[in-house]
Design an enzyme around this catalytic site. Structure first.
Site, PDB file in Angstrom:
ATOM      1  N   SER C 113       0.642  -1.137  -0.006  1.00 52.38           N
ATOM      2  CA  SER C 113      -0.073  -0.003   0.079  1.00 52.38           C
ATOM      3  C   SER C 113       0.933   1.136  -0.105  1.00 52.38           C
ATOM      4  O   SER C 113       2.073   1.150   0.455  1.00 52.38           O
ATOM      5  CB  SER C 113      -0.854  -0.017   1.211  1.00 52.38           C
ATOM      6  OG  SER C 113      -1.590   1.317   1.307  1.00 52.38           O
ATOM      7  N   TYR C 136      -2.206   5.331  -4.503  1.00 50.75           N
ATOM      8  CA  TYR C 136      -3.388   6.315  -4.422  1.00 50.75           C
ATOM      9  C   TYR C 136      -3.024   7.406  -4.977  1.00 50.75           C
ATOM     10  O   TYR C 136      -1.487   7.752  -4.932  1.00 50.75           O
ATOM     11  CB  TYR C 136      -3.675   6.348  -2.785  1.00 50.75           C
ATOM     12  CG  TYR C 136      -4.397   5.551  -2.020  1.00 50.75           C
ATOM     13  CD1 TYR C 136      -5.701   5.384  -2.545  1.00 50.75           C
ATOM     14  CD2 TYR C 136      -3.716   4.765  -1.110  1.00 50.75           C
ATOM     15  CE1 TYR C 136      -6.589   4.227  -1.899  1.00 50.75           C
ATOM     16  CE2 TYR C 136      -4.392   3.666  -0.398  1.00 50.75           C
ATOM     17  CZ  TYR C 136      -5.819   3.638  -0.882  1.00 50.75           C
ATOM     18  OH  TYR C 136      -6.456   2.475  -0.054  1.00 50.75           O
ATOM     19  N   THR C 162      -5.409   2.273  -7.435  1.00 52.73           N
ATOM     20  CA  THR C 162      -6.575   2.093  -6.855  1.00 52.73           C
ATOM     21  C   THR C 162      -7.587   3.368  -7.065  1.00 52.73           C
ATOM     22  O   THR C 162      -7.253   4.481  -6.866  1.00 52.73           O
ATOM     23  CB  THR C 162      -6.586   2.301  -5.332  1.00 52.73           C
ATOM     24  OG1 THR C 162      -5.760   1.008  -4.742  1.00 52.73           O
ATOM     25  CG2 THR C 162      -7.792   1.885  -4.624  1.00 52.73           C
ATOM     26  N   LYS C 239      -7.419  -1.421  -9.939  1.00 55.61           N
ATOM     27  CA  LYS C 239      -8.166  -1.865  -8.761  1.00 55.61           C
ATOM     28  C   LYS C 239      -9.383  -1.018  -8.268  1.00 55.61           C
ATOM     29  O   LYS C 239      -9.261   0.073  -7.919  1.00 55.61           O
ATOM     30  CB  LYS C 239      -7.197  -1.967  -7.592  1.00 55.61           C
ATOM     31  CG  LYS C 239      -7.832  -2.735  -6.268  1.00 55.61           C
ATOM     32  CD  LYS C 239      -6.837  -2.884  -5.187  1.00 55.61           C
ATOM     33  CE  LYS C 239      -7.432  -3.521  -4.046  1.00 55.61           C
ATOM     34  NZ  LYS C 239      -7.973  -2.512  -3.274  1.00 55.61           N
ATOM     35  N   HIS C 263     -13.062  -2.702  -2.386  1.00 55.93           N
ATOM     36  CA  HIS C 263     -12.286  -2.274  -1.426  1.00 55.93           C
ATOM     37  C   HIS C 263     -12.730  -2.970  -0.086  1.00 55.93           C
ATOM     38  O   HIS C 263     -12.774  -2.134   1.017  1.00 55.93           O
ATOM     39  CB  HIS C 263     -12.385  -0.720  -1.120  1.00 55.93           C
ATOM     40  CG  HIS C 263     -11.266   0.053  -0.799  1.00 55.93           C
ATOM     41  ND1 HIS C 263     -10.563   0.886  -1.660  1.00 55.93           N
ATOM     42  CD2 HIS C 263     -10.409  -0.328   0.381  1.00 55.93           C
ATOM     43  CE1 HIS C 263      -9.232   1.612  -0.991  1.00 55.93           C
ATOM     44  NE2 HIS C 263      -9.417   0.786   0.291  1.00 55.93           N
TER      45      HIS C 263
END
Lengths: 366, 366, 366, 366
Positions: C113, C136, C162, C239, C263
């Site tokens: 992440s 992100y 994402t 994603k 998510h």
């Protein structure tokens, strides 16, 4: 329009059962309330009504509701009749007499069970002619013929032949209780007859089960129905039909009415809910006979749904007994009044001023 | 017609399990009752029966019910057989001997597991020839050949090859218990053989899991089935089929019977319920082989539904063990009698006097 | 074939969560476990797997299972990857380092992440090159460009963008807890940067919510995806896709992989379950990109079902964190091993020796 | 974009009800919260929203959400209006005045009930002209005409004619409580009028039930709707429609808006959920009138779903009263702000920057 009765602490028919339970012996309560095996059909009868949604119509003048219905030439005040139920004196000493008086007062029909605690004649004496007679078929045609003759003589206006009980369903609570009729009560229509007039004693299971296993005719067929039609001028209804083809066959044998019923879930467990079976029967036979139904009716909207699916009327069963147990002779009338009030409110809020205006266009099924 | 046995405190097969639990060690109870993983298929097997509704026929003469069925030329008294179950002596010292006597007394078939606590020959000695032999396929054809020869010699009348267990399903309760056979019990068919005759000790999981992981043949294919058919004149049934194409393939390999089974939910969790898989198998292969099923049968109406969907007979499993645990050697006979009685009542109340009259026209599926 | 790990008291992934709960602060547990609003999608992700039944094939040689899969030229040992999850050091001080080591040991991929407690470079130092980087998208392209460059330089092999989080979903448990990162933990990839490197303090709701509301780019569109593809030679996966048309659009923008994801139910409550959305995405885009999925995977049969519906692999999320909380650095490896073992058993018992043999013919959906 | 208000201990609208319950008398709480009969429709209204899944779109620029909507030429800030609710002063002394101020502050519409504790004129004095007037039709056209004239004179901008209540539904909790308006409260629009201005006293059931049974016009039909349209220049909406044909009829009579409603489940129990009825009404009448809906809206995603199915706006009911009970005059504004925030988040996470972009392509229904 009728008010919903508020004579009871209970505000609706569902609230009657727990109150009645406190007034009855375990054995009597279980006999009245139980069903066969896992009682899946008992529950399903009620749940199936809830799964049908209503699409009400608005802005219809409902200031003057019409609820009376003609059945075989007999005008009744509402499409709610009293179902045949055995041994009502377990709920109150007045038993069938109280129920008959309530039905008469409501100007509707009571269907009297063969297995009553008051006789055909005793009930007729209090009921002003709004009675039908429910017939179990015993081995030996003479017993049947005799019951039919007595019902005719006493002024009963139709015969209801129950066809779903060549044997009694396995009601496990009755087995556990070794259910017997309380000593002070009689099988009134056979009073004094040794075999017919009492349950076998000293059986390990339900006494009623043993009685029926010994006495009812397991070889009953459509020919026997033809014979029954042939021996009376009364209209014959067949109770316990769950299939369209059986309904057609019954009519071919001379029946003039069909009661879609699974015996309140007391005979064959996992049998289809009656409100689910109704459309098939109506489609097959609705043009040729009066179609009635029972099983799980507890709300005014249930009556509305049954009529929307083609029933001419419904029969109300167990709640009548709960009323009898809770409030004695006044009980059945209150119960009928509660359901009548709810049904009229359902008609009003659905935009149906007459029974004829209640169509399946009102329903959505999941 | 048979009465439903009332030898037990339990009034139906569902009530047996909690009573039996009190008579068994935790480990034995868990071994018998558990399924794979979340036990979704265990529950689904039973629930799927409840979701099928019955549309019974009325006014059929049911005074003389016919329940006997011919399987590979062997006449059995009812379409209810005893499923293969391992290690029955954990429930009672008489184990498979008691079950075999009960099946013989009921004039039905017991299918003996390879993993029994009494040997092929010991069981045959008490069972009057109504035995079939269930075969797990070990690595090395000689073990299989030897088992087949012994079953033939002992008079077993069919072979049931279990094909759903190249590995044992993950039965978590057994893992938690580190399940081992009690010391006093034997894997009787391999008594005295070092590897085959006992579970591996000192494993961290289920001993049976380790035994099977080590010994069963994971490379088993249809060719092996052909070979098994080729080495015996007994009819071969394949147990553990859940698809029509697999059923056809089995018949092409020479199988004469198919047992639709998910091993009572003990192998692959979330596998389809057997009563849901049955129609596909019957459609694909029903004309060419006898189709049987097991999984979740607890009520007479369950048997009726399986037959209505084309099964020739059902196998009854766990409740037999519960009967053995509760009532000892008399237990299995009572259990068989309870289910027989319920099945006959279901036939009677559905208007089915013969097995042939039980058709899928009786059913409504949601 | 792999054994299912028994390193834990827990016997399956579902049993991990209650054990982990006892090891975590309420705030950390809630952050990891919670979903948006009523958490309907959290529950639905799992329930939807259970509603799919399996139709296993029998008599397939499963003695030699093949589970490795090639993703963008990288061979991984099984179709189970580690999902991107933020702030793993709340579960154990080793956090992402432990997870990365476990993924490396299992020869599978860990997706790191952006919001990790160890930096891109720190994780890469322990993970032998089996890392993908989850991105992100912040306001300002330079932040994104910098993260991409760092991931490339550190040897990450794919980028996972994402797209379902232009704002954070309303996770009410975090709001109630006024969730803040524990003081000793860093947003490692932005360490020392005033705005990017810490949550806003003194907010009345979730600190993460405020962080994202302030920093993430709500104006993100497909053009930005094109730009991201253009600035790297790494394969880009998108994603958070739940629709076939979005998947096609992503591929047109240069994406080489799609991760069907909601998510974990943490963004839009009542979003469709991922296993329900998967078939549409596979049909629309399966021929042109690798389709992966996450959400609700807890059982080996869940993996099997996702692959049967066309996923190339699944991502495992929360259970990895539970393992970390329960067993520290060894935990994630055990969790991966448990699921690998279950998946192989599911392949074996379904008659699927290879990933290619897993087809939707195995499934029945209600 | 708006933040979700955190003025309450409650984090969402569902959490308001138990808090409000503690602030209200049993009688007031029951009046507000209860529905007809078994309250099946009350529950179904909410459950039906949960059964619709969302298929959100990704990578849409949602940095600038547009939520304002024009209704009959009046621009409101969001598609969430305040439903007509009677007797709001039972929740707080400021009652309708507080609600009107909140609606005005939020720049949305409040629909004022005929049965309010403050008069048409009193409410108008605080509300800046964003009011519509809900009309119950009493026997005698003069009462209706007078109410319409007063609403027009006070600047109300539309008339909402409730057509589902020729009689009050059977709300059993009110019957049990013998519901009466607290002594200090007035039926403000008829203050001082003997019959119209107070409930009948000494009735055995709900006082409101008796009031309506005596005063409302059960003979109301489409002609009366035509007449109402004819006596005003205000746009007329018809509230309580659940069928497409009724919607068409209403428009033929001159209605310019339809509110799909089952009166919050308070009239005909087992009536279809409003979100289930909405598509039929939109299909039949969406091109010719504004379609609004109420019933069960509790989440931002509920608003999104109603709009996706063609509603122009939704009405929010009971939660407004809970807010009033919990937080007094500030409460309704907080509640509106909570739902507005949730709705905007739902738009953002679904990829819908404008109301026009919300289409039924976002939905999957089981």
């Amino acid at each position: 329009m009728s008010e919903i009765s508020t004579q009871f602490e209970a505000l609706n028919l569902n609230e009657l059962e727990p109150l009645a339970r406190g007034k009855l012996t375990q054995s009597a309560y279980d006999y009245y309330s139980s069903g066969a095996a896992d009682e899946i059909t008992v529950r399903r009868n009620q749940a199936a009504f809830s799964e049908i949604s209503l699409r009400p119509r608005m802005l219809v003048d409902i200031s003057n509701l019409q609820t009376s219905v003609s059945l075989f030439g007999q005008l009744v005040s509402m499409p709610i009749l009293v179902a045949p139920m055995a041994f009502q004196a377990m709920a109150h000493a007045q038993g069938e007499l109280a129920t008959a008086r309530a039905a008469a007062a409501a100007n509707t029909v009571m269907i009297c069970s063969t297995l009553s605690n008051y006789s055909i004649e005793e009930i007729a004496a209090v009921a002003n002619g709004n009675l039908w007679f429910q017939l179990y078929v015993y081995k030996g045609r003479e017993i049947t013929r005799s019951l039919v003759r007595r019902a005719e003589a006493a002024g009963y206006k139709a015969l209801v032949v129950t066809v779903d009980s060549p044997l009694l369903g396995r009601r496990e609570r009755d087995v556990r209780n070794r259910f017997q009729l309380p000593k002070e009560l009689r099988i009134a229509n056979f009073e004094g007859e040794e075999t017919l007039g009492q349950f076998p004693l000293n059986v390990r299971e339900s006494g009623l089960h043993a009685y029926i296993a010994e006495l009812y005719d397991r070889a009953l067929t459509w020919k026997d129905l033809e014979w029954m039609v042939s021996i009376t001028k009364l209209p014959v209804l067949v109770k316990g039909i769950l299939r369209g083809d059986d309904a057609v066959r019954a009519i071919e044998c001379g029946a003039r009415g069909i009661i879609v019923s699974n015996h309140g879930g007391r005979q064959l467990d996992t049998a289809i809910a009656t409100i689910e079976a109704l459309p098939e029967v109506v489609e097959a036979a609705g043009a040729k006979a009066e179609i009635l139904m029972d099983g799980g009716v507890r709300r005014g909207t249930d009556v509305l749904k049954a009529l929307a699916l083609g029933a001419k009327a419904v029969l109300l069963g167990r709640p009548i007994l709960w009323g009898l147990a809770i409030a004695g002779p006044q009980g059945p009338a209150h119960v009928l009044q509660m359901l009548r009030g709810e049904f009229e409110l359902a008609m009003a809020l659905s935009g149906c001023p007459t029974l004829q205006s209640i169509s399946d266009d009102l329903l959505v099924r999941k």
